[in-house]
Write a protein that holds these residues in place. Structure first.
Motif, mmCIF file in Angstrom:
data_model
loop_
_atom_site.group_PDB
_atom_site.id
_atom_site.type_symbol
_atom_site.label_atom_id
_atom_site.label_comp_id
_atom_site.label_asym_id
_atom_site.label_seq_id
_atom_site.Cartn_x
_atom_site.Cartn_y
_atom_site.Cartn_z
ATOM 1 N N THR A 105 0.850 -1.196 0.000
ATOM 2 C CA THR A 105 0.000 0.000 0.000
ATOM 3 C C THR A 105 0.881 1.239 0.000
ATOM 4 O OG1 THR A 105 -1.760 -1.122 1.232
ATOM 5 C CG2 THR A 105 -1.783 1.284 1.231
ATOM 6 N N SER A 107 1.031 5.412 0.393
ATOM 7 C CA SER A 107 0.318 6.580 0.903
ATOM 8 C C SER A 107 1.057 7.822 0.427
ATOM 9 C CB SER A 107 0.225 6.555 2.425
ATOM 10 O OG SER A 107 1.503 6.708 3.004
ATOM 11 N N HIS A 155 3.227 -1.612 -10.754
ATOM 12 C CA HIS A 155 2.218 -0.665 -10.287
ATOM 13 C C HIS A 155 2.895 0.684 -10.099
ATOM 14 C CE1 HIS A 155 -1.408 0.719 -8.192
ATOM 15 N NE2 HIS A 155 -0.585 1.360 -7.384
ATOM 16 N N GLU A 157 2.395 5.037 -9.081
ATOM 17 C CA GLU A 157 1.617 6.095 -8.445
ATOM 18 C C GLU A 157 2.122 7.451 -8.929
ATOM 19 O OE1 GLU A 157 -0.924 5.583 -6.695
ATOM 20 O OE2 GLU A 157 -0.707 3.618 -5.761
ATOM 21 N N LEU A 160 -0.260 11.061 -5.556
ATOM 22 C CA LEU A 160 -1.274 10.401 -4.732
ATOM 23 C C LEU A 160 -1.626 11.263 -3.527
ATOM 24 C CD1 LEU A 160 -2.907 7.797 -4.030
ATOM 25 C CD2 LEU A 160 -0.850 6.992 -2.828
ATOM 26 N N THR A 163 -4.356 6.916 0.199
ATOM 27 C CA THR A 163 -3.713 5.605 0.145
ATOM 28 C C THR A 163 -4.212 4.824 -1.058
ATOM 29 O OG1 THR A 163 -5.397 4.580 1.556
ATOM 30 C CG2 THR A 163 -3.458 5.502 2.660
ATOM 31 N N ASP A 164 -3.381 3.893 -1.509
ATOM 32 C CA ASP A 164 -3.754 3.050 -2.641
ATOM 33 C C ASP A 164 -3.060 1.699 -2.487
ATOM 34 O OD1 ASP A 164 -4.807 2.192 -5.073
ATOM 35 O OD2 ASP A 164 -3.114 2.971 -6.219
ATOM 36 N N GLY A 165 -3.850 0.640 -2.296
ATOM 37 C CA GLY A 165 -3.300 -0.701 -2.186
ATOM 38 C C GLY A 165 -3.202 -1.368 -3.546
ATOM 39 N N PHE A 166 -2.287 -2.312 -3.671
ATOM 40 C CA PHE A 166 -2.100 -3.002 -4.944
ATOM 41 C C PHE A 166 -1.633 -4.436 -4.696
ATOM 42 C CE2 PHE A 166 1.927 -1.108 -3.824
ATOM 43 C CZ PHE A 166 2.854 -2.104 -4.109
#
Length: 267
Positions: A105, A107, A155, A157, A160, A163-166
């Motif tokens: 994840t 952030s 992945h 970003e 951002l 948060t972004d999970g992958f």
């Protein structure tokens, strides 16, 4: 999710080089023995740790990635942060690899400084604000025994806020030999403040920009495995099936003979 053009060094050579120069590059060498395979790695930062091993899934925490993949423009002004981990997996007898995944994840925070607005303000811009933050992670594998490889999954970003999970998944595999895994990532941020001169009052004003990107926690590498019956197990299974099949044939033959005998007695 996007596929990025990462370049990874050859598995065995890269692992040997990282292990040899671990003290120079502040890298941690890790050796783990799991139920299905042995795991050797050389990564920046802290040593990798085993956090789960059972039910066909082994999960390893890549703490070094958490140490390296973070950048805050408020106090860092140098080159981007880069992480590269090399992992060598050697299966124990009786197992095969059915897949792997990398989970994490990100952030981040991004704010671009603003000039004040108002009809009564007479300002002269001195510096225009900017804020930028980016990060990416990729994983791929090669198969030393056959010379094959598994294409990268990645992945990325950009700017951002939140948060972004992958999860990067290899897809289904059926591999019974050694496996080299490569994880690579980088993080970078930059920010400049909005600055202006109050013409009527004779002093400077400023609105601070912010840009930050980081992994919220360690990357989690999970390797999925399955037990493979040994050749003698197949032989015993086939022998058992042959015995069962023979018994069924004898039972059907006796049943047919009994039916014919019964019919002849009635006649």
């Amino acid at each position: 999710m996007s596929t990025l053009p990462y370049r990874f060094a050859g598995g065995t050579v890269a692992l040997a080089a990282l292990l040899a120069f671990a003290p120079l590059h502040a890298s941690a060498a890790t050796h783990l023995d799991t139920r299905a395979f042995s795991f050797d790695s050389a990564t920046p930062g802290r040593a990798d740790t085993l956090i789960a091993d059972g039910s066909g899934a082994t999960t390893i925490s890549l703490l070094g990635a958490h140490d390296m993949l973070k950048y805050d423009a408020s106090y860092e002004y140098w080159d981007r942060k880069v992480y590269q981990g090399v992992f060598q997996l050697n299966l124990h007898a009786g197992y095969k690899i059915t897949g792997y995944s990398l989970m994490g994840t990100f952030s981040g925070e991004r704010y671009v400084g603003q000039f004040p607005a108002g009809a009564n303000l007479d300002i002269m811009p001195v510096n225009w604000a900017t804020a930028h933050a980016s990060a990416d992670v990729a994983i791929r594998a090669d198969l030393p025994a056959t010379g094959g490889m598994i294409a990268p999954r990645s992945h990325a970003e950009l700017n951002l806020n939140g948060t972004d999970g992958f999860t990067l998944d290899s897809g289904p595999l059926d591999h019974a030999g050694p496996l080299n895994l490569y994880v690579e990532g980088n993080a970078y941020a930059e920010a400049t403040d909005a600055e202006w001169w109050y013409v009527n009052y004779g002093y400077f004003g400023r609105d601070t920009s912010r840009a930050r990107i980081e992994l919220s926690g360690p990357l989690l590498l999970t390797v999925y495995t399955q037990a493979v019956p040994e050749p003698h197990t197949y032989a015993l299974t086939l022998a058992g099936l042959a015995l069962i099949s023979g018994a069924l044939r004898r039972r059907r033959r006796l049943a047919r003979n009994g039916a014919r005998t019964d019919f002849s007695l009635k006649g």
